[in-house]
Scaffold this motif. Structure first.
Motif, PDB file in Angstrom:
ATOM      1  N   PHE A 105     -44.292 -22.672  11.650  1.00 42.01           N
ATOM      2  CA  PHE A 105     -45.537 -22.244  12.284  1.00 42.01           C
ATOM      3  C   PHE A 105     -46.718 -23.077  11.814  1.00 42.01           C
ATOM      4  O   PHE A 105     -46.786 -23.455  10.645  1.00 42.01           O
ATOM      5  CB  PHE A 105     -45.859 -20.776  11.926  1.00 42.01           C
ATOM      6  CG  PHE A 105     -44.981 -19.752  12.586  1.00 42.01           C
ATOM      7  CD1 PHE A 105     -43.958 -20.112  13.453  1.00 42.01           C
ATOM      8  CD2 PHE A 105     -45.193 -18.398  12.349  1.00 42.01           C
ATOM      9  CE1 PHE A 105     -43.156 -19.150  14.055  1.00 42.01           C
ATOM     10  CE2 PHE A 105     -44.396 -17.431  12.941  1.00 42.01           C
ATOM     11  CZ  PHE A 105     -43.377 -17.810  13.789  1.00 42.01           C
ATOM     12  N   PRO A 106     -47.683 -23.343  12.717  1.00 39.84           N
ATOM     13  CA  PRO A 106     -48.926 -23.990  12.274  1.00 39.84           C
ATOM     14  C   PRO A 106     -49.699 -23.038  11.357  1.00 39.84           C
ATOM     15  O   PRO A 106     -49.524 -21.814  11.431  1.00 39.84           O
ATOM     16  CB  PRO A 106     -49.690 -24.225  13.577  1.00 39.84           C
ATOM     17  CG  PRO A 106     -49.080 -23.310  14.584  1.00 39.84           C
ATOM     18  CD  PRO A 106     -47.665 -23.067  14.158  1.00 39.84           C
ATOM     19  N   ALA A 108     -49.973 -14.558  19.976  1.00 42.62           N
ATOM     20  CA  ALA A 108     -49.336 -15.546  19.090  1.00 42.62           C
ATOM     21  C   ALA A 108     -47.819 -15.392  19.139  1.00 42.62           C
ATOM     22  O   ALA A 108     -47.082 -16.381  19.199  1.00 42.62           O
ATOM     23  CB  ALA A 108     -49.842 -15.367  17.663  1.00 42.62           C
ATOM     24  N   LEU A 109     -47.350 -14.154  19.163  1.00 43.87           N
ATOM     25  CA  LEU A 109     -45.893 -13.948  19.185  1.00 43.87           C
ATOM     26  C   LEU A 109     -45.278 -14.318  20.534  1.00 43.87           C
ATOM     27  O   LEU A 109     -44.131 -14.767  20.593  1.00 43.87           O
ATOM     28  CB  LEU A 109     -45.541 -12.515  18.792  1.00 43.87           C
ATOM     29  CG  LEU A 109     -45.619 -12.195  17.290  1.00 43.87           C
ATOM     30  CD1 LEU A 109     -45.052 -10.826  17.010  1.00 43.87           C
ATOM     31  CD2 LEU A 109     -44.898 -13.234  16.436  1.00 43.87           C
ATOM     32  N   VAL A 110     -46.036 -14.146  21.614  1.00 49.96           N
ATOM     33  CA  VAL A 110     -45.530 -14.609  22.917  1.00 49.96           C
ATOM     34  C   VAL A 110     -45.299 -16.121  22.836  1.00 49.96           C
ATOM     35  O   VAL A 110     -44.253 -16.639  23.252  1.00 49.96           O
ATOM     36  CB  VAL A 110     -46.520 -14.271  24.061  1.00 49.96           C
ATOM     37  CG1 VAL A 110     -46.128 -14.996  25.342  1.00 49.96           C
ATOM     38  CG2 VAL A 110     -46.564 -12.763  24.298  1.00 49.96           C
ATOM     39  N   GLU A 111     -46.268 -16.799  22.243  1.00 48.50           N
ATOM     40  CA  GLU A 111     -46.140 -18.252  22.072  1.00 48.50           C
ATOM     41  C   GLU A 111     -44.925 -18.581  21.201  1.00 48.50           C
ATOM     42  O   GLU A 111     -44.160 -19.495  21.501  1.00 48.50           O
ATOM     43  CB  GLU A 111     -47.417 -18.731  21.381  1.00 48.50           C
ATOM     44  CG  GLU A 111     -47.899 -20.100  21.781  1.00 48.50           C
ATOM     45  CD  GLU A 111     -49.217 -20.370  21.065  1.00 48.50           C
ATOM     46  OE1 GLU A 111     -50.263 -19.950  21.606  1.00 48.50           O
ATOM     47  OE2 GLU A 111     -49.208 -20.962  19.970  1.00 48.50           O
ATOM     48  N   VAL A 112     -44.748 -17.817  20.158  1.00 48.93           N
ATOM     49  CA  VAL A 112     -43.609 -18.038  19.249  1.00 48.93           C
ATOM     50  C   VAL A 112     -42.286 -17.895  20.005  1.00 48.93           C
ATOM     51  O   VAL A 112     -41.408 -18.751  19.909  1.00 48.93           O
ATOM     52  CB  VAL A 112     -43.642 -17.031  18.066  1.00 48.93           C
ATOM     53  CG1 VAL A 112     -42.333 -17.064  17.286  1.00 48.93           C
ATOM     54  CG2 VAL A 112     -44.807 -17.323  17.148  1.00 48.93           C
ATOM     55  N   GLU A 142     -41.513 -20.777  22.135  1.00 46.21           N
ATOM     56  CA  GLU A 142     -41.007 -21.906  21.345  1.00 46.21           C
ATOM     57  C   GLU A 142     -39.549 -21.682  20.951  1.00 46.21           C
ATOM     58  O   GLU A 142     -38.732 -22.587  21.020  1.00 46.21           O
ATOM     59  CB  GLU A 142     -41.862 -22.082  20.086  1.00 46.21           C
ATOM     60  CG  GLU A 142     -43.252 -22.615  20.375  1.00 46.21           C
ATOM     61  CD  GLU A 142     -44.193 -22.473  19.175  1.00 46.21           C
ATOM     62  OE1 GLU A 142     -45.408 -22.596  19.384  1.00 46.21           O
ATOM     63  OE2 GLU A 142     -43.714 -22.233  18.043  1.00 46.21           O
ATOM     64  N   VAL A 143     -39.239 -20.461  20.533  1.00 45.71           N
ATOM     65  CA  VAL A 143     -37.868 -20.145  20.104  1.00 45.71           C
ATOM     66  C   VAL A 143     -36.886 -20.353  21.264  1.00 45.71           C
ATOM     67  O   VAL A 143     -35.774 -20.824  21.083  1.00 45.71           O
ATOM     68  CB  VAL A 143     -37.790 -18.691  19.569  1.00 45.71           C
ATOM     69  CG1 VAL A 143     -36.346 -18.267  19.346  1.00 45.71           C
ATOM     70  CG2 VAL A 143     -38.571 -18.571  18.268  1.00 45.71           C
ATOM     71  N   GLU A 144     -37.315 -20.017  22.471  1.00 49.92           N
ATOM     72  CA  GLU A 144     -36.444 -20.174  23.639  1.00 49.92           C
ATOM     73  C   GLU A 144     -36.087 -21.640  23.879  1.00 49.92           C
ATOM     74  O   GLU A 144     -35.061 -21.950  24.471  1.00 49.92           O
ATOM     75  CB  GLU A 144     -37.123 -19.599  24.890  1.00 49.92           C
ATOM     76  CG  GLU A 144     -37.149 -18.079  24.877  1.00 49.92           C
ATOM     77  CD  GLU A 144     -38.098 -17.481  25.913  1.00 49.92           C
ATOM     78  OE1 GLU A 144     -38.302 -18.104  26.969  1.00 49.92           O
ATOM     79  OE2 GLU A 144     -38.647 -16.401  25.642  1.00 49.92           O
TER      80      GLU A 144
END
Ligand SMILES: Nc1nc2c(ncn2[C@@H]2O[C@H](COP(=O)(O)OP(=O)(O)OP(=O)(O)O)[C@@H](O)[C@H]2O)c(=O)[nH]1
Ligand SMILES: [Mg+2]
Length: 489
Positions: A440-441, A471-475, A478-480
């Motif tokens: 994470f940044p 922020a978690l939606v963004e995470v 990224e995980v996908e």
């Protein structure tokens, strides 16, 4: 002719050789992992009838697929159709006669050709690892004669080899499009591409197919948001989790008694934590429509996130430097935070001690549990009661919230990697995988640390929630995009 037929709904029939992976292809495309609904099996000839699989959104059927038993006697059927054509080049009308007249001799061919004769488009599934024999050429000819829109799907079931080139050449001349769709590996993006390919070959129904693509895109976003909500809820409940018991004079006077109570509370704490974990994983599996993936959490056995293993604490969560930075930037060292919310109110500065030494909690996969924060004695009273209390709180390590988050992100990735067409065993065992939160940044780490701190204090910061949610939606996005180490092998 058949009740399953409806006009106006774009229909595609999946055909191919017995055991080619027809049912698996549909199972993955339509996210069906239930053999009761769609039978996928290593035994050839498992699908015996034509089965309609409707694509329904908002109670309306937008598209329809048919699973079929597959060609059994393609060469003989081809000859029969040639005989019907009687010297002319065979075409759709000859196939129609074949379907009407040859059911007894060619039950499987007639069943699978019936929807095609009625106007369905064709998805022809082949295993390009197999040599391209005459019997396959016969199938390709018959399908070409139908004149229907045709998409060939290469579903490799073994190691890539030189046969694929021959398949591509041959299919390229007889099909509108040739695509690869690995029924055991395909994920959201490939499923979406397959639908777009259908759009390309069946323009008459463009509007409906486009609508379906939009609907699955929308649904995918919705699932991601549901997952974020689920993970946030899990984090909040885990970080505010405390177990409490009353503390009487004898407990205070006899250390062994107090220690027994503490041990029982610690056990209860980890049991409850495992339950929260399990609920979270259950919800994620449900969101992504998986029934066959096996849990790695069993609250009855205190199994789940392996907090008793040093490795977990070293591999997951932030590294030391990141943790210090997040703590400093989030304001106030997280380690100093120990305020007991949840049914207990603090009457002043309580005693915080490192709780359980060795031995007390060896039930956790045979290892030693992390130290829990404990507050006891004069400082704390149970709500509504006069007695003093022991309160057991979260593990003392600053990395606890990050480890919880890592464990859920890794499971999320594993769930998304699993194709619904698979029927082999799958466990959500992510213990060997590397930390994701470490990537994470720093501003994201700071934001999350602030919110974690508020939860650890027992009063989750509602004002920060929208930001944390985003922020978690963004995470998750990224995980996908990331493949786990395992699926790369
Ligand atoms: N490795 C691998 N195996 C696959 C793939 N697709 C299907 N299989 C396996 O191949 C076997 C047959 O798959 P099915 O989908 O049942 O095949 P089918 O064409 O529907 O078979 P019938 O209905 O019996 O004609 C199963 O054991 C599948 O798990 C794939 O993409 N990769
Ligand atoms: Mg089948």
């Amino acid at each position: 002719m058949n009740e399953w037929w409806k006009d106006g709904v774009p229909a595609f029939v999946v055909v191919g050789r017995v055991n080619a992976g027809k049912s698996a292809t549909l199972a993955t495309l339509l996210e069906v992992d239930d053999d009761e609904v769609l039978r996928v099996s290593a035994t050839p000839g498992e699908t015996t009838g034509v089965q309609a699989l409707p694509v329904i959104y908002d109670n309306e059927e937008w598209m329809r697929f048919f699973d079929t038993p597959g060609f059994q006697q393609p060469v003989e059927a081809m000859r029969e159709i040639e005989r019907i054509a009687d010297g002319r080049a065979p075409g759709p009308d000859d196939l129609k006669v074949f379907v009407e007249e040859c059911g007894e001799q060619f039950p499987d061919e007639v069943r699978l050709l019936a929807p095609i004769v009625k106007g369905a488009g064709i998805l022809y599934v082949v295993d390009p690892c197999k040599p391209l024999r005459d019997s396959f050429l016969a199938e390709i000819e018959i399908l070409r004669w139908s004149g229907r829109p045709r998409l060939a799907l290469l579903n490799p079931q073994g190691e890539a080899n030189e046969n694929e080139e021959a398949w591509r050449d041959r299919l390229g001349t007889s099909f509108n499009l040739v695509r690869t769709f690995d029924a055991h590996e395909a994920r959201y993006d490939e499923r979406r591409k397959m639908l777009l390919a259908l759009l390309q070959i069946e323009e008459r129904h463009a509007e409906r197919i486009e609508w379906v693509v939009e609907a699955i895109d929308h649904e995918w976003d919705q699932r991601r948001e549901d997952s974020v909500e689920t993970i946030l809820d899990f984090l909040e409940k885990s970080l505010t989790l405390r177990t409490t018991d009353s503390l009487d004079e004898r407990d205070e006077g006899v250390p062994a008694r107090r220690e027994r109570k503490q041990a029982a509370l610690a056990e209860e704490y980890f049991k409850k934590l495992a339950k929260l974990e399990r609920t979270c994983v259950d919800k994620l599996l449900k969101v992504y429509r998986h029934h066959l993936i096996e849990h790695d959490v069993d609250p009855a056995k205190h199994r789940g996130l392996d907090l008793a293993t040093d490795e977990t604490w070293q591999k997951w969560g932030l590294n030391r430097l990141q943790l210090t930075a997040a703590g400093v930037l989030a304001g106030g060292a997280a380690g100093a935070i120990f305020d007991l919310g949840v049914g207990v109110h603090s009457l002043g500065a309580g005693t915080v001690i490192g709780a359980l030494g060795g031995g007390t909690a060896a039930f956790f996969k045979g290892g030693q549990l992390p130290e829990l924060k404990v507050k006891l004695g004069g400082g704390v009273r149970l709500k509504g009661g006069d007695g003093k209390a022991i309160v057991m709180g979260p593990p003392a390590s600053l990395n606890f919230p990050w480890i919880l988050l890592d464990s859920m992100l890794l499971r999320y990735r594993r769930i998304l990697e699993r194709a619904h067409g698979r029927r082999d065993e799958s466990k959500l065992d992510v213990g060997d995988e590397e930390s994701l939160v470490r990537q994470f940044p720093s501003d994201r780490r700071t934001l999350l640390q602030k919110w974690f701190n508020s939860c650890l204090k027992g009063s989750p910061d509602r004002g920060k929630e929208p930001e944390v949610f985003a922020a978690l939606v963004e995470v998750l996005e990224e995980v996908e995009e990331l493949d786990s180490v395992q699926s790369d092998q």
